[in-house]
Design a protein around this motif. Structure first.
Motif, PDB file in Angstrom:
ATOM      1  N   TYR A  75      22.886   1.995  -9.709  1.00  0.00           N
ATOM      2  CA  TYR A  75      23.899   1.058  -9.219  1.00  0.00           C
ATOM      3  C   TYR A  75      24.167   1.237  -7.729  1.00  0.00           C
ATOM      4  O   TYR A  75      24.296   0.253  -6.984  1.00  0.00           O
ATOM      5  N   GLN A  76      24.233   2.475  -7.265  1.00  0.00           N
ATOM      6  CA  GLN A  76      24.602   2.717  -5.883  1.00  0.00           C
ATOM      7  C   GLN A  76      23.499   2.339  -4.893  1.00  0.00           C
ATOM      8  O   GLN A  76      23.745   2.251  -3.698  1.00  0.00           O
ATOM      9  N   GLN A  77      22.275   2.100  -5.386  1.00  0.00           N
ATOM     10  CA  GLN A  77      21.203   1.679  -4.479  1.00  0.00           C
ATOM     11  C   GLN A  77      21.455   0.288  -3.925  1.00  0.00           C
ATOM     12  O   GLN A  77      20.931  -0.061  -2.863  1.00  0.00           O
ATOM     13  N   GLY A  78      22.233  -0.506  -4.648  1.00  0.00           N
ATOM     14  CA  GLY A  78      22.533  -1.854  -4.179  1.00  0.00           C
ATOM     15  C   GLY A  78      21.472  -2.860  -4.607  1.00  0.00           C
ATOM     16  O   GLY A  78      20.381  -2.508  -5.045  1.00  0.00           O
ATOM     17  N   ARG A  79      21.804  -4.131  -4.461  1.00  0.00           N
ATOM     18  CA  ARG A  79      20.904  -5.204  -4.890  1.00  0.00           C
ATOM     19  C   ARG A  79      19.596  -5.198  -4.110  1.00  0.00           C
ATOM     20  O   ARG A  79      18.540  -5.534  -4.635  1.00  0.00           O
ATOM     21  N   GLY A  80      19.678  -4.839  -2.821  1.00  0.00           N
ATOM     22  CA  GLY A  80      18.486  -4.887  -1.978  1.00  0.00           C
ATOM     23  C   GLY A  80      17.354  -4.037  -2.519  1.00  0.00           C
ATOM     24  O   GLY A  80      16.218  -4.504  -2.647  1.00  0.00           O
ATOM     25  N   LYS A  81      17.665  -2.796  -2.864  1.00  0.00           N
ATOM     26  CA  LYS A  81      16.626  -1.896  -3.370  1.00  0.00           C
ATOM     27  C   LYS A  81      16.248  -2.206  -4.807  1.00  0.00           C
ATOM     28  O   LYS A  81      15.074  -2.158  -5.174  1.00  0.00           O
ATOM     29  N   VAL A  82      17.246  -2.532  -5.634  1.00  0.00           N
ATOM     30  CA  VAL A  82      16.977  -2.716  -7.055  1.00  0.00           C
ATOM     31  C   VAL A  82      16.139  -3.962  -7.300  1.00  0.00           C
ATOM     32  O   VAL A  82      15.200  -3.957  -8.109  1.00  0.00           O
ATOM     33  N   PHE A  83      16.452  -5.057  -6.586  1.00  0.00           N
ATOM     34  CA  PHE A  83      15.739  -6.312  -6.821  1.00  0.00           C
ATOM     35  C   PHE A  83      14.567  -6.532  -5.869  1.00  0.00           C
ATOM     36  O   PHE A  83      13.801  -7.484  -6.042  1.00  0.00           O
ATOM     37  N   SER A  84      14.438  -5.692  -4.861  1.00  0.00           N
ATOM     38  CA  SER A  84      13.268  -5.744  -3.972  1.00  0.00           C
ATOM     39  C   SER A  84      12.732  -4.329  -3.788  1.00  0.00           C
ATOM     40  O   SER A  84      12.808  -3.754  -2.692  1.00  0.00           O
ATOM     41  N   PRO A  85      12.199  -3.753  -4.867  1.00  0.00           N
ATOM     42  CA  PRO A  85      11.782  -2.342  -4.788  1.00  0.00           C
ATOM     43  C   PRO A  85      10.449  -2.173  -4.083  1.00  0.00           C
ATOM     44  O   PRO A  85       9.811  -3.138  -3.658  1.00  0.00           O
ATOM     45  N   PHE A  86      10.048  -0.931  -3.968  1.00  0.00           N
ATOM     46  CA  PHE A  86       8.733  -0.540  -3.453  1.00  0.00           C
ATOM     47  C   PHE A  86       8.515  -0.975  -2.004  1.00  0.00           C
ATOM     48  O   PHE A  86       7.440  -1.431  -1.632  1.00  0.00           O
ATOM     49  N   TRP A  87       9.564  -0.808  -1.184  1.00  0.00           N
ATOM     50  CA  TRP A  87       9.463  -1.153   0.233  1.00  0.00           C
ATOM     51  C   TRP A  87       8.379  -0.321   0.920  1.00  0.00           C
ATOM     52  O   TRP A  87       7.546  -0.852   1.653  1.00  0.00           O
ATOM     53  N   ASP A  88       8.382   0.968   0.682  1.00  0.00           N
ATOM     54  CA  ASP A  88       7.404   1.832   1.339  1.00  0.00           C
ATOM     55  C   ASP A  88       5.978   1.510   0.881  1.00  0.00           C
ATOM     56  O   ASP A  88       5.040   1.564   1.683  1.00  0.00           O
ATOM     57  N   TYR A  89       5.821   1.177  -0.396  1.00  0.00           N
ATOM     58  CA  TYR A  89       4.497   0.791  -0.873  1.00  0.00           C
ATOM     59  C   TYR A  89       4.006  -0.464  -0.136  1.00  0.00           C
ATOM     60  O   TYR A  89       2.827  -0.560   0.234  1.00  0.00           O
ATOM     61  N   LYS A  90       4.901  -1.415   0.100  1.00  0.00           N
ATOM     62  CA  LYS A  90       4.524  -2.630   0.828  1.00  0.00           C
ATOM     63  C   LYS A  90       4.103  -2.306   2.259  1.00  0.00           C
ATOM     64  O   LYS A  90       3.211  -2.953   2.813  1.00  0.00           O
ATOM     65  N   VAL A  91       4.743  -1.294   2.850  1.00  0.00           N
ATOM     66  CA  VAL A  91       4.351  -0.854   4.192  1.00  0.00           C
ATOM     67  C   VAL A  91       2.920  -0.330   4.184  1.00  0.00           C
ATOM     68  O   VAL A  91       2.110  -0.668   5.063  1.00  0.00           O
ATOM     69  N   TYR A  92       2.586   0.490   3.185  1.00  0.00           N
ATOM     70  CA  TYR A  92       1.225   1.012   3.094  1.00  0.00           C
ATOM     71  C   TYR A  92       0.213  -0.123   2.942  1.00  0.00           C
ATOM     72  O   TYR A  92      -0.818  -0.161   3.632  1.00  0.00           O
ATOM     73  N   ALA A  93       0.498  -1.032   1.998  1.00  0.00           N
ATOM     74  CA  ALA A  93      -0.443  -2.118   1.724  1.00  0.00           C
ATOM     75  C   ALA A  93      -0.629  -3.010   2.950  1.00  0.00           C
ATOM     76  O   ALA A  93      -1.752  -3.429   3.263  1.00  0.00           O
ATOM     77  N   TYR A  94       0.469  -3.302   3.653  1.00  0.00           N
ATOM     78  CA  TYR A  94       0.390  -4.144   4.849  1.00  0.00           C
ATOM     79  C   TYR A  94      -0.444  -3.474   5.935  1.00  0.00           C
ATOM     80  O   TYR A  94      -1.308  -4.116   6.561  1.00  0.00           O
ATOM     81  N   ALA A  95      -0.210  -2.194   6.180  1.00  0.00           N
ATOM     82  CA  ALA A  95      -0.944  -1.479   7.227  1.00  0.00           C
ATOM     83  C   ALA A  95      -2.436  -1.404   6.901  1.00  0.00           C
ATOM     84  O   ALA A  95      -3.287  -1.581   7.790  1.00  0.00           O
ATOM     85  N   LEU A  96      -2.753  -1.152   5.643  1.00  0.00           N
ATOM     86  CA  LEU A  96      -4.165  -1.097   5.255  1.00  0.00           C
ATOM     87  C   LEU A  96      -4.836  -2.449   5.416  1.00  0.00           C
ATOM     88  O   LEU A  96      -6.002  -2.539   5.837  1.00  0.00           O
ATOM     89  N   ASP A  97      -4.112  -3.523   5.102  1.00  0.00           N
ATOM     90  CA  ASP A  97      -4.659  -4.869   5.292  1.00  0.00           C
ATOM     91  C   ASP A  97      -4.902  -5.152   6.770  1.00  0.00           C
ATOM     92  O   ASP A  97      -5.952  -5.706   7.140  1.00  0.00           O
ATOM     93  N   GLN A  98      -3.942  -4.763   7.623  1.00  0.00           N
ATOM     94  CA  GLN A  98      -4.115  -4.937   9.065  1.00  0.00           C
ATOM     95  C   GLN A  98      -5.320  -4.146   9.570  1.00  0.00           C
ATOM     96  O   GLN A  98      -6.109  -4.631  10.384  1.00  0.00           O
ATOM     97  N   PHE A  99      -5.466  -2.931   9.087  1.00  0.00           N
ATOM     98  CA  PHE A  99      -6.564  -2.062   9.523  1.00  0.00           C
ATOM     99  C   PHE A  99      -7.916  -2.649   9.116  1.00  0.00           C
ATOM    100  O   PHE A  99      -8.887  -2.621   9.894  1.00  0.00           O
ATOM    101  N   ARG A 100      -7.998  -3.190   7.903  1.00  0.00           N
ATOM    102  CA  ARG A 100      -9.254  -3.781   7.442  1.00  0.00           C
ATOM    103  C   ARG A 100      -9.634  -5.009   8.264  1.00  0.00           C
ATOM    104  O   ARG A 100     -10.808  -5.281   8.495  1.00  0.00           O
TER     105      ARG A 100
END
Length: 404
Positions: free
Chosen positions: A42-67
């Motif tokens: 509950y304390q994570q807030g709506r942002g984290k709970v309903f839009s999870p895996f922010w750091d994973y998206k960072v990894y995927a985006y960077a790898l796509d840019q690198f490719r």
């Protein structure tokens, strides 16, 4: 205080009986753990709970840019603050499936290693303290799963009677691999100092990490420069310096340089560790049956050496501290029973103050005090056990001389 928490030698013999954690009774323990887990979500807030895996998206985006040949270290995109080794390692594999397999393997190894452990509740309470564990998992940061994997492997190596050498080499491999991506994982190698014949692993890990760093500097000089620039920007301009002393000073004081902040932090942590363990005195071995909680205290120390501790570092840190304290507790120690509940509740209170009282420094103060307070308490316990063990050894020697 050390005297109050000192455990007699007889307590060591009763460890299998006293190792059952029932601060308020088994049902209350499970109920409190469930409350803490739900509140952490509950304390994570709506942002984290309903839009999870922010750091994973960072990894995927960077790898796509690198490719695609673009710059993965563009500060106007996703702030990717990992060295070129990460890009070169994972740009040639289907990252989604690989990352999912890594997460599942880490959790499976943890579950398998702890299947017969009696400290799961204590560790879980520490993991959820301050919502740190849930926050780390929701962001999908690889570090939290890497921590859990290393901790599980260290515990398995300490309890298994066969293939200890193979497990230690496997540990050395994973520590070197993760440290090549996040340098502070290198501190786990210090635990090998307390492992029989562990110096070979202790020396092998930094050598491998140094070679990996040199290779990146030589083969990817432009990417390495971009990485260092973005990391500095992330820490200093985005107030992303961590949740303990170094981060607090960087965000709110800024009176000292970053080097001075780090030195102060490391001196505090190392001083507590030396006072508790005295690593310069033999024997240095973990010897869990003689010093209960020693392994998990060493792991907590390795985690605490990171001056930029984030949620995904603090969650396993608290878990290791709680397990260390649990393993060295006795049933009739009311201070310990209160401690397992008071610290998580203090973080709940701090969050309530922020949410409804709008005192936004309350959580910063809670992290600052909480990390040090927990580490001080566990350090004092380890010191008391060490001194009690030495006193018992001296008495045994005197008795031997008297009867000899």
């Amino acid at each position: 205080m050390a005297r109050r928490i000192m455990i007699s030698e007889g307590a060591f013999a009763r460890r299998p009986v006293t190792a059952i954690m029932k601060p308020l009774g088994k049902r209350h323990d499970i109920a409190f753990l469930a409350f803490l887990a739900l509140f952490s979500v509950y304390q994570q807030g709506r942002g984290k709970v309903f839009s999870p895996f922010w750091d994973y998206k960072v990894y995927a985006y960077a790898l796509d840019q690198f490719r695609r040949g673009a710059n993965p270290y563009n500060p106007h995109g996703f702030p990717f603050v990992y060295p070129p080794a990460f890009l070169n390692l994972f740009s040639h594999v289907p990252f989604h499936g690989f990352y999912l397999a890594f997460v599942c393997a880490s959790l499976a190894c943890l579950a398998y290693s702890l299947r017969h452990a009696d400290f799961v509740v204590a560790g879980a309470l520490g993991f959820f303290t301050g919502g740190a564990g849930v926050g780390g998992i929701l962001t999908g940061n690889f570090a939290i799963f890497a921590h859990l994997l290393i901790i599980a492997l260290f515990y398995a190596a300490s309890t298994g009677k066969s293939s200890a050498t193979a497990k230690h080499w496997l540990l050395a491999f994973f520590i070197a691999l993760f440290a090549a991506i996040k340098i502070y994982f290198l501190t786990y190698a210090l635990v090998f100092f307390f492992v029989p014949k562990g110096m070979r692993y202790l020396l092998a890990v930094p050598v491998c990490v140094a070679l990996a760093t040199i290779a990146q500097l030589v083969l990817e000089p432009r990417l390495w420069t971009d990485f260092e620039t973005l990391l500095r920007w992330q820490m200093l301009t985005q107030n992303d310096s961590g949740l303990v002393l170094f981060g607090m000073l960087e965000q709110h004081v800024r009176a000292l340089s970053a080097i001075e902040d780090v030195l102060i932090y490391e001196l505090v942590v190392v001083a507590l560790f030396i006072g508790a363990v005295n690593p310069f005195r033999a024997p240095r071995l973990i010897a869990a049956e003689k010093v209960p909680g020693r392994l998990f205290y060493l792991l907590a120390f390795a985690l605490a050496l990171n001056p930029r501790m984030k949620e995904y570092d603090i969650a396993p840190f608290f878990a290791c501290c709680y397990v260390s304290l649990f393993q060295s507790s006795t049933r009739d120690n009311r201070l310990d029973r209160a401690f397992f509940y008071a610290v998580p509740l203090a973080f709940v209170a701090a969050w309530v103050i922020v949410k409804f009282g709008h005192v936004y420094y309350a959580l910063d103060v809670a992290w600052f005090i909480g990390v040090y307070f927990v580490f001080v308490v566990v350090s004092l316990r380890q010191r008391a056990l060490r001194l009690a063990g030495h006193a018992h050894a001296r008495h045994a020697d005197r008795d031997a001389h008297a009867t000899g």
